[in-house]
Design a protein around this motif. Structure first.
Motif, PDB file in Angstrom:
ATOM      1  N   UNK A  24     -13.208 -16.576  -1.829  1.00 24.53           N
ATOM      2  CA  UNK A  24     -13.120 -15.187  -2.293  1.00 24.53           C
ATOM      3  C   UNK A  24     -12.794 -14.194  -1.176  1.00 24.53           C
ATOM      4  N   UNK A  25     -13.182 -14.502   0.057  1.00 23.52           N
ATOM      5  CA  UNK A  25     -12.807 -13.645   1.184  1.00 23.52           C
ATOM      6  C   UNK A  25     -11.292 -13.687   1.378  1.00 23.52           C
ATOM      7  N   UNK A  26     -10.734 -14.890   1.353  1.00 20.22           N
ATOM      8  CA  UNK A  26      -9.274 -15.023   1.457  1.00 20.22           C
ATOM      9  C   UNK A  26      -8.587 -14.233   0.343  1.00 20.22           C
ATOM     10  N   UNK A  27      -9.113 -14.343  -0.889  1.00 24.84           N
ATOM     11  CA  UNK A  27      -8.512 -13.645  -2.021  1.00 24.84           C
ATOM     12  C   UNK A  27      -8.583 -12.139  -1.839  1.00 24.84           C
ATOM     13  N   UNK A  28      -9.716 -11.638  -1.331  1.00 23.21           N
ATOM     14  CA  UNK A  28      -9.849 -10.197  -1.093  1.00 23.21           C
ATOM     15  C   UNK A  28      -8.833  -9.717  -0.066  1.00 23.21           C
ATOM     16  N   UNK A  29      -8.734 -10.449   1.040  1.00 26.15           N
ATOM     17  CA  UNK A  29      -7.805 -10.051   2.092  1.00 26.15           C
ATOM     18  C   UNK A  29      -6.354 -10.172   1.631  1.00 26.15           C
ATOM     19  N   UNK A  30      -6.048 -11.227   0.884  1.00 28.08           N
ATOM     20  CA  UNK A  30      -4.688 -11.415   0.379  1.00 28.08           C
ATOM     21  C   UNK A  30      -4.313 -10.309  -0.590  1.00 28.08           C
ATOM     22  N   UNK A  31      -5.257  -9.913  -1.452  1.00 28.66           N
ATOM     23  CA  UNK A  31      -4.953  -8.882  -2.449  1.00 28.66           C
ATOM     24  C   UNK A  31      -4.846  -7.493  -1.829  1.00 28.66           C
ATOM     25  N   UNK A  32      -5.629  -7.235  -0.776  1.00 24.89           N
ATOM     26  CA  UNK A  32      -5.626  -5.906  -0.163  1.00 24.89           C
ATOM     27  C   UNK A  32      -4.560  -5.743   0.915  1.00 24.89           C
ATOM     28  N   UNK A  33      -4.381  -6.773   1.713  1.00 27.07           N
ATOM     29  CA  UNK A  33      -3.530  -6.630   2.887  1.00 27.07           C
ATOM     30  C   UNK A  33      -4.220  -5.779   3.943  1.00 27.07           C
ATOM     31  N   UNK A  34      -3.622  -5.715   5.103  1.00 26.28           N
ATOM     32  CA  UNK A  34      -4.219  -4.946   6.205  1.00 26.28           C
ATOM     33  C   UNK A  34      -4.420  -3.480   5.826  1.00 26.28           C
ATOM     34  N   UNK A  35      -3.394  -2.877   5.229  1.00 24.99           N
ATOM     35  CA  UNK A  35      -3.503  -1.460   4.857  1.00 24.99           C
ATOM     36  C   UNK A  35      -4.541  -1.243   3.767  1.00 24.99           C
ATOM     37  N   UNK A  36      -4.642  -2.197   2.850  1.00 21.02           N
ATOM     38  CA  UNK A  36      -5.608  -2.066   1.771  1.00 21.02           C
ATOM     39  C   UNK A  36      -7.043  -2.147   2.257  1.00 21.02           C
ATOM     40  N   UNK A  37      -7.312  -3.035   3.223  1.00 18.85           N
ATOM     41  CA  UNK A  37      -8.655  -3.114   3.796  1.00 18.85           C
ATOM     42  C   UNK A  37      -9.007  -1.788   4.460  1.00 18.85           C
ATOM     43  N   UNK A  38      -8.070  -1.269   5.255  1.00 18.03           N
ATOM     44  CA  UNK A  38      -8.314   0.015   5.925  1.00 18.03           C
ATOM     45  C   UNK A  38      -8.560   1.127   4.914  1.00 18.03           C
ATOM     46  N   UNK A  39      -7.771   1.144   3.846  1.00 18.92           N
ATOM     47  CA  UNK A  39      -7.942   2.174   2.820  1.00 18.92           C
ATOM     48  C   UNK A  39      -9.300   2.052   2.142  1.00 18.92           C
ATOM     49  N   UNK A  40      -9.716   0.841   1.851  1.00 18.31           N
ATOM     50  CA  UNK A  40     -10.992   0.639   1.164  1.00 18.31           C
ATOM     51  C   UNK A  40     -12.147   1.134   2.019  1.00 18.31           C
ATOM     52  N   UNK A  41     -12.161   0.770   3.294  1.00 19.46           N
ATOM     53  CA  UNK A  41     -13.232   1.217   4.184  1.00 19.46           C
ATOM     54  C   UNK A  41     -13.170   2.724   4.361  1.00 19.46           C
ATOM     55  N   UNK A  42     -11.975   3.246   4.545  1.00 19.95           N
ATOM     56  CA  UNK A  42     -11.788   4.688   4.712  1.00 19.95           C
ATOM     57  C   UNK A  42     -12.312   5.460   3.503  1.00 19.95           C
TER      58      UNK A  42
END
Length: 465
Positions: free
Chosen positions: A350-368
């Protein structure tokens, strides 16, 4: 013969229906449970029947009877403790993990899940700016992630002191002197207790809970020469969200030959956001790190992440070697060599799936976005008469007080009873507080508006009574 697919079909179809209804209810439902565990024991307990029950009936009964006792943790209005929601890709991937039913301990036996977790680990190291050659292990949560890093530290410090931990155990061995900030999370103490290392020395902190490097240096100078030293730092204070000053604290620890572990259960993810990178600056200089994917990243329970620079120490501390386990002669560590469990589910998928679905920009956006919502709540609540925001809100935590402790406790109780949101009480700096943790990817402006209204109404009700 293998179990026929039709044996699973009706039960899985029923489960999907109940899961979709549960998720659809989050916007409107009460956040807190409406029945207690003691009340629910009547439905789930009693003597085990002699005859079995068809699988679909079991699923239907389970969903119907459990629903009143469930906390709406997937809701954007849940602000308790530090518990995130679940991203769609991660939830679906977690269902696949259960269906695949892989014991994900060995690369040889389950190459697909091993490869997926290795890819996720590589992405995590890159996102968080940690050493690219470090080992990554997927644990049950941050408690065991910290335990894993501390276990590797114990092995290395004992080995460097000339002590064979595997052969001799701890009895008679050299003492490891452990130092923590006064406001570390209690799971650090728990991990040290599990490892037989005893109570740590607490170092003074500033008003936001950040360890004082000068005080750390003073404390370390009192340790006997050539003694083994372990220093635990923190990325994300439970109450203030503050981060220890890593460059200065790690430099001090290095001067005294210490192993440095960082508890980054929810805060380590700040490293993925360029404008928040100052919070974690220098954290890469540590030796081990622990974090939680089901907090800031929002994957299903359970999934902690342990990262250790010293791969020899980690594999020696966690690994087991016996004739019935097939080891590949080259390549990365087997998954069981990086976590406490020999047998486990493939929780890194599920971690791989989260990172794959978000991408680098998506992770940054989510935390932001989580940080933005926390600051938005702090600003709106600070504007209310009688509400005091106690912390600087650099990250995702907001701590409130409403005058004296009795009023704060009463307001907290009113909010929980109201049910529109869930916020947990705590105690910080000798005051009872209401703590808000913004951890859910789905929390939006409507949710923060409801939260402000709930706090305002609870305070008004307490005052009027």
């Amino acid at each position: 013969m293998s179990a026929p697919e039709e044996d699973y079909r009706s039960a899985l179809t029923a489960a999907v229906g109940h899961a979709r209804r549960w998720l659809a209810s989050q916007d409107e439902r009460r956040v807190g449970p409406s029945r207690t565990a003691a009340e629910l024991e009547v439905d789930f307990g009693g003597p085990l029947s002699r005859a079995g029950t068809p699988a679909t009936e079991v699923v239907d009964y389970l969903a119907a009877k459990a629903e009143p006792g469930l906390m709406a943790m997937p809701s954007g209005r849940f602000f308790g403790w530090v518990i995130g929601g679940t991203l769609p890709a991660s939830l679906a991937a977690d269902w696949l993990v259960s269906a695949w039913d892989q014991n994900a301990g060995m690369r040889f036996a389950t190459p697909a899940t091993a490869a997926i977790e290795e890819a996720a680990g590589t992405w995590l190291l890159d996102l968080l700016g940690l050493p690219p050659n470090a080992d990554v292990g997927f644990t049950t949560g941050a408690t065991m992630a910290n335990f894993t890093g501390l276990a590797a530290a114990r092995w290395r410090l004992m080995a460097d002191a000339g002590w064979d931990l595997e052969a001799e155990g701890l009895t008679g061995g050299p003492r490891i002197h452990t130092f923590v900030g006064m406001e570390r999370h209690d799971t650090i103490d728990l991990g040290l207790r599990y490892l037989g290392l005893g109570r740590p020395t607490a170092v003074p902190v500033d008003g936001q809970g950040r360890i004082d490097p000068a005080e750390l240096d003073h404390a370390l100078t009192l340790v006997p020469a050539r003694a083994s030293v372990l220093v635990c730092l923190q990325a994300g204070n439970l109450h203030s969200g503050a981060f220890d000053p890593f460059p200065e604290a790690i430099a001090v620890a290095r001067e005294h030959g210490a192993w440095v572990h960082v508890d980054g259960a929810f805060g380590l993810w700040a490293a993925a956001v360029p404008e928040l990178a100052a919070l974690t600056a220098g954290v890469e200089g540590a030796d081990s790190w622990g974090t939680d994917a089901h907090k800031t990243l929002n994957v299903p329970y359970d999934c902690g992440i342990a990262v250790v620079r010293d791969t020899i120490a980690l594999r020696a501390a966690m690994g087991v070697h016996t004739s019935y386990l097939v080891h590949e002669t080259d390549g990365p560590a087997d998954p069981f060599e990086t976590v406490p469990e020999l047998s486990r589910r493939a929780r890194g998928v599920p971690v791989w799936a989260a990172l794959k679905s978000l991408g680098r920009d998506g992770v940054a956006h989510q935390v932001r976005e989580l940080v933005f919502r926390a600051r938005q709540l702090a600003d709106r609540l600070a504007a209310l008469d009688g509400v005091e925001v106690l912390n600087d809100v650099p990250y995702t935590q907001v701590s409130l007080a409403f005058g004296d402790d009795a009023t704060t406790r009463a307001v907290t109780a009113r909010i929980i009873a109201d049910g529109r949101v869930w916020m947990s009480g705590s105690r910080w700096q000798d005051r009872d507080i209401l703590r808000i943790s913004v951890s859910n990817w789905s929390t939006d402006d409507d949710d923060t508006t409801v939260a402000v209204d709930a706090v305002r109404d609870a305070l008004a009700a307490v005052r009027s009574s």
